[in-house]
Design a protein around this motif. Structure first.
Motif, PDB file in Angstrom:
ATOM      1  N   THR A 154       0.816  -1.221   0.000  1.00  0.00           N
ATOM      2  CA  THR A 154       0.000   0.000   0.000  1.00  0.00           C
ATOM      3  C   THR A 154       0.850   1.271   0.000  1.00  0.00           C
ATOM      4  N   ARG A 155       2.154   1.122   0.134  1.00  0.00           N
ATOM      5  CA  ARG A 155       2.992   2.321   0.251  1.00  0.00           C
ATOM      6  C   ARG A 155       3.906   2.457  -0.949  1.00  0.00           C
ATOM      7  N   SER A 156       4.326   3.695  -1.216  1.00  0.00           N
ATOM      8  CA  SER A 156       5.168   3.930  -2.391  1.00  0.00           C
ATOM      9  C   SER A 156       6.572   3.362  -2.168  1.00  0.00           C
ATOM     10  N   LEU A 157       7.298   3.205  -3.260  1.00  0.00           N
ATOM     11  CA  LEU A 157       8.674   2.707  -3.168  1.00  0.00           C
ATOM     12  C   LEU A 157       9.536   3.666  -2.347  1.00  0.00           C
ATOM     13  N   LEU A 158       9.319   4.958  -2.571  1.00  0.00           N
ATOM     14  CA  LEU A 158      10.091   5.950  -1.817  1.00  0.00           C
ATOM     15  C   LEU A 158       9.824   5.794  -0.313  1.00  0.00           C
ATOM     16  N   ASP A 159       8.551   5.651   0.051  1.00  0.00           N
ATOM     17  CA  ASP A 159       8.210   5.489   1.471  1.00  0.00           C
ATOM     18  C   ASP A 159       8.818   4.210   2.046  1.00  0.00           C
ATOM     19  N   ALA A 160       8.830   3.148   1.223  1.00  0.00           N
ATOM     20  CA  ALA A 160       9.394   1.874   1.694  1.00  0.00           C
ATOM     21  C   ALA A 160      10.860   2.057   2.075  1.00  0.00           C
ATOM     22  N   ARG A 202      15.531   9.426  12.414  1.00  0.00           N
ATOM     23  CA  ARG A 202      15.944  10.480  11.478  1.00  0.00           C
ATOM     24  C   ARG A 202      14.708  11.149  10.900  1.00  0.00           C
ATOM     25  N   GLY A 203      14.881  12.377  10.472  1.00  0.00           N
ATOM     26  CA  GLY A 203      13.763  13.081   9.851  1.00  0.00           C
ATOM     27  C   GLY A 203      13.629  12.665   8.397  1.00  0.00           C
ATOM     28  N   ARG A 204      12.422  12.821   7.860  1.00  0.00           N
ATOM     29  CA  ARG A 204      12.188  12.465   6.462  1.00  0.00           C
ATOM     30  C   ARG A 204      13.074  13.296   5.525  1.00  0.00           C
ATOM     31  N   ALA A 205      13.217  14.570   5.851  1.00  0.00           N
ATOM     32  CA  ALA A 205      13.994  15.469   4.986  1.00  0.00           C
ATOM     33  C   ALA A 205      15.458  15.025   4.928  1.00  0.00           C
ATOM     34  N   ASP A 206      15.937  14.443   6.001  1.00  0.00           N
ATOM     35  CA  ASP A 206      17.315  13.969   6.065  1.00  0.00           C
ATOM     36  C   ASP A 206      17.485  12.708   5.212  1.00  0.00           C
ATOM     37  N   ALA A 207      16.490  11.819   5.261  1.00  0.00           N
ATOM     38  CA  ALA A 207      16.625  10.506   4.620  1.00  0.00           C
ATOM     39  C   ALA A 207      16.245  10.505   3.138  1.00  0.00           C
ATOM     40  N   GLU A 208      15.346  11.409   2.751  1.00  0.00           N
ATOM     41  CA  GLU A 208      14.777  11.297   1.406  1.00  0.00           C
ATOM     42  C   GLU A 208      15.805  11.446   0.268  1.00  0.00           C
ATOM     43  N   PRO A 209      16.747  12.382   0.363  1.00  0.00           N
ATOM     44  CA  PRO A 209      17.725  12.488  -0.738  1.00  0.00           C
ATOM     45  C   PRO A 209      18.498  11.192  -0.957  1.00  0.00           C
ATOM     46  N   ARG A 210      18.928  10.560   0.118  1.00  0.00           N
ATOM     47  CA  ARG A 210      19.676   9.290   0.003  1.00  0.00           C
ATOM     48  C   ARG A 210      18.771   8.191  -0.569  1.00  0.00           C
ATOM     49  N   ALA A 211      17.499   8.176  -0.140  1.00  0.00           N
ATOM     50  CA  ALA A 211      16.552   7.174  -0.649  1.00  0.00           C
ATOM     51  C   ALA A 211      16.383   7.355  -2.156  1.00  0.00           C
ATOM     52  N   ARG A 212      16.277   8.600  -2.606  1.00  0.00           N
ATOM     53  CA  ARG A 212      16.123   8.870  -4.045  1.00  0.00           C
ATOM     54  C   ARG A 212      17.367   8.435  -4.811  1.00  0.00           C
ATOM     55  N   GLU A 213      18.536   8.693  -4.192  1.00  0.00           N
ATOM     56  CA  GLU A 213      19.801   8.309  -4.813  1.00  0.00           C
ATOM     57  C   GLU A 213      19.886   6.778  -4.975  1.00  0.00           C
ATOM     58  N   LEU A 214      19.520   6.062  -3.907  1.00  0.00           N
ATOM     59  CA  LEU A 214      19.571   4.596  -3.957  1.00  0.00           C
ATOM     60  C   LEU A 214      18.608   4.066  -5.018  1.00  0.00           C
ATOM     61  N   ASP A 266       7.031   6.994  -6.945  1.00  0.00           N
ATOM     62  CA  ASP A 266       5.748   7.156  -6.252  1.00  0.00           C
ATOM     63  C   ASP A 266       4.808   5.988  -6.520  1.00  0.00           C
ATOM     64  N   GLY A 267       5.297   5.013  -7.293  1.00  0.00           N
ATOM     65  CA  GLY A 267       4.486   3.830  -7.581  1.00  0.00           C
ATOM     66  C   GLY A 267       4.504   2.865  -6.412  1.00  0.00           C
ATOM     67  N   ARG A 268       3.724   1.796  -6.562  1.00  0.00           N
ATOM     68  CA  ARG A 268       3.621   0.779  -5.504  1.00  0.00           C
ATOM     69  C   ARG A 268       4.442  -0.448  -5.898  1.00  0.00           C
ATOM     70  N   PRO A 269       4.814  -1.269  -4.901  1.00  0.00           N
ATOM     71  CA  PRO A 269       5.612  -2.460  -5.208  1.00  0.00           C
ATOM     72  C   PRO A 269       4.974  -3.354  -6.271  1.00  0.00           C
ATOM     73  N   GLY A 270       3.639  -3.392  -6.360  1.00  0.00           N
ATOM     74  CA  GLY A 270       2.971  -4.218  -7.367  1.00  0.00           C
ATOM     75  C   GLY A 270       3.231  -3.756  -8.792  1.00  0.00           C
ATOM     76  N   GLN A 271       3.763  -2.545  -8.955  1.00  0.00           N
ATOM     77  CA  GLN A 271       3.988  -2.013 -10.309  1.00  0.00           C
ATOM     78  C   GLN A 271       5.402  -2.260 -10.822  1.00  0.00           C
ATOM     79  N   ILE A 272       6.216  -2.944 -10.041  1.00  0.00           N
ATOM     80  CA  ILE A 272       7.572  -3.271 -10.506  1.00  0.00           C
ATOM     81  C   ILE A 272       7.748  -4.790 -10.473  1.00  0.00           C
ATOM     82  N   SER A 273       8.814  -5.263 -11.105  1.00  0.00           N
ATOM     83  CA  SER A 273       9.030  -6.721 -11.159  1.00  0.00           C
ATOM     84  C   SER A 273       9.503  -7.234  -9.797  1.00  0.00           C
ATOM     85  N   CYS A 300      17.746  -1.545  -0.948  1.00  0.00           N
ATOM     86  CA  CYS A 300      17.879  -0.089  -0.700  1.00  0.00           C
ATOM     87  C   CYS A 300      17.373   0.252   0.705  1.00  0.00           C
ATOM     88  N   ARG A 301      16.254  -0.359   1.044  1.00  0.00           N
ATOM     89  CA  ARG A 301      15.639  -0.147   2.361  1.00  0.00           C
ATOM     90  C   ARG A 301      16.618  -0.548   3.475  1.00  0.00           C
TER      91      ARG A 301
END
Ligand SMILES: Nc1ncnc2c1ncn2[C@@H]1O[C@H](COP(=O)(O)OP(=O)(O)OP(=O)(O)O)[C@@H](O)[C@H]1O
Length: 210
Positions: A95-101, A111-123, A134-141, A151-152
């Motif tokens: 139910t959650r986006s890949l970025l949120d995962a 850690r704050g979201r603002a701190d973690a999000e750039p690294r998450a995007r990079e990974l 912003d897609g869900r896990p069901g939308q990728i292989s 990455c998580r």
């Protein structure tokens, strides 16, 4: 890194005892494959090392600190700070986006979201799934989902990465990519992989046979 001493585990008092006095110090900077026949307790050992299950006997040391007397809250905090876990079959929340995962373990670690999000995007960008962020896990292989699960596990730069059959259902290309990411993680951490995969066992630096 993690060491286990005189470890034994039973899921119930009338169940089989797993491990029976297992002693092992895992090596920082190395990849260790934990292998052994089905049912010997590979996944269970990872859960114990990941501080999600307490041993029935023996102890788990994290960077030399005995965790036996830690409260559940202390174990959760230590886990969040030091351990990245890749669950079998990725186990991403559908139910959650890949970025949120990928960001979520950083929030558990305080850690704050603002701190973690750039690294998450990079990974995620390294994986080539940044456009689906912003897609869900069901939308990728399945293979991409397993790489997102890695990455998580890497988001907090953990001291220890534990991966349960990370190449279990993957084709060769995806397996190689997952292993490449875990090996890169081993630059700074110890990596422990529960696996049956002969390729992974061969590729690991050390093997612990259960
Ligand atoms: N939650 C549970 N409650 C009771 N018994 C369990 C539980 N989880 C696992 N077991 C049992 O404990 C033993 C070890 O299981 P575990 O999954 O750790 O083995 P494994 O070596 O990882 O197996 P596989 O290679 O098949 O994944 C098995 O006999 C299993 O049936």
């Amino acid at each position: 890194m993690i060491a286990v001493e005189a470890l034994a585990f039973q899921y119930s008092s009338d169940g089989d005892e797993l491990f029976r006095d297992l002693d092992h110090a895992f090596t920082p900077g190395k990849v260790t494959a934990v292998t052994g026949a089905s049912g010997r307790g590979k996944s269970t050992l990872l859960y114990i090392m990941g501080l999600m299950l307490r041993p029935t006997r023996g102890r788990v040391l994290v960077d030399g600190v005995d965790t036996t007397d830690h409260t559940d809250t202390e174990l959760s905090a230590l886990r969040a700070r030091t351990i990245g876990f890749v669950f079998q079959d990725a186990a991403l929340d559908p139910t959650r986006s890949l970025l949120d995962a990928v960001v979520e373990p950083a929030l558990y670690a305080g850690r704050g979201r603002a701190d973690a999000e750039p690294r998450a995007r990079e990974l995620l960008a390294e994986l080539g799934v940044a456009h689906r962020i912003d897609g869900r896990p069901g939308q990728i292989s399945g293979g991409q989902a397993q790489r997102v699960a890695v990455c998580r596990a890497l988001i907090n730069d953990p001291r220890v990465i534990l991966a349960d059959e990370p190449t279990g259902n993957l084709d060769q290309d995806n397996s190689r990519e997952v292993l490449r990411m875990l090996r890169a993680g081993a630059d700074r951490a110890g990596v422990v992989i529960a696996t049956h995969d002969p390729f992974v066992i061969d590729w690991a630096d050390e093997v612990l046979q259960l």
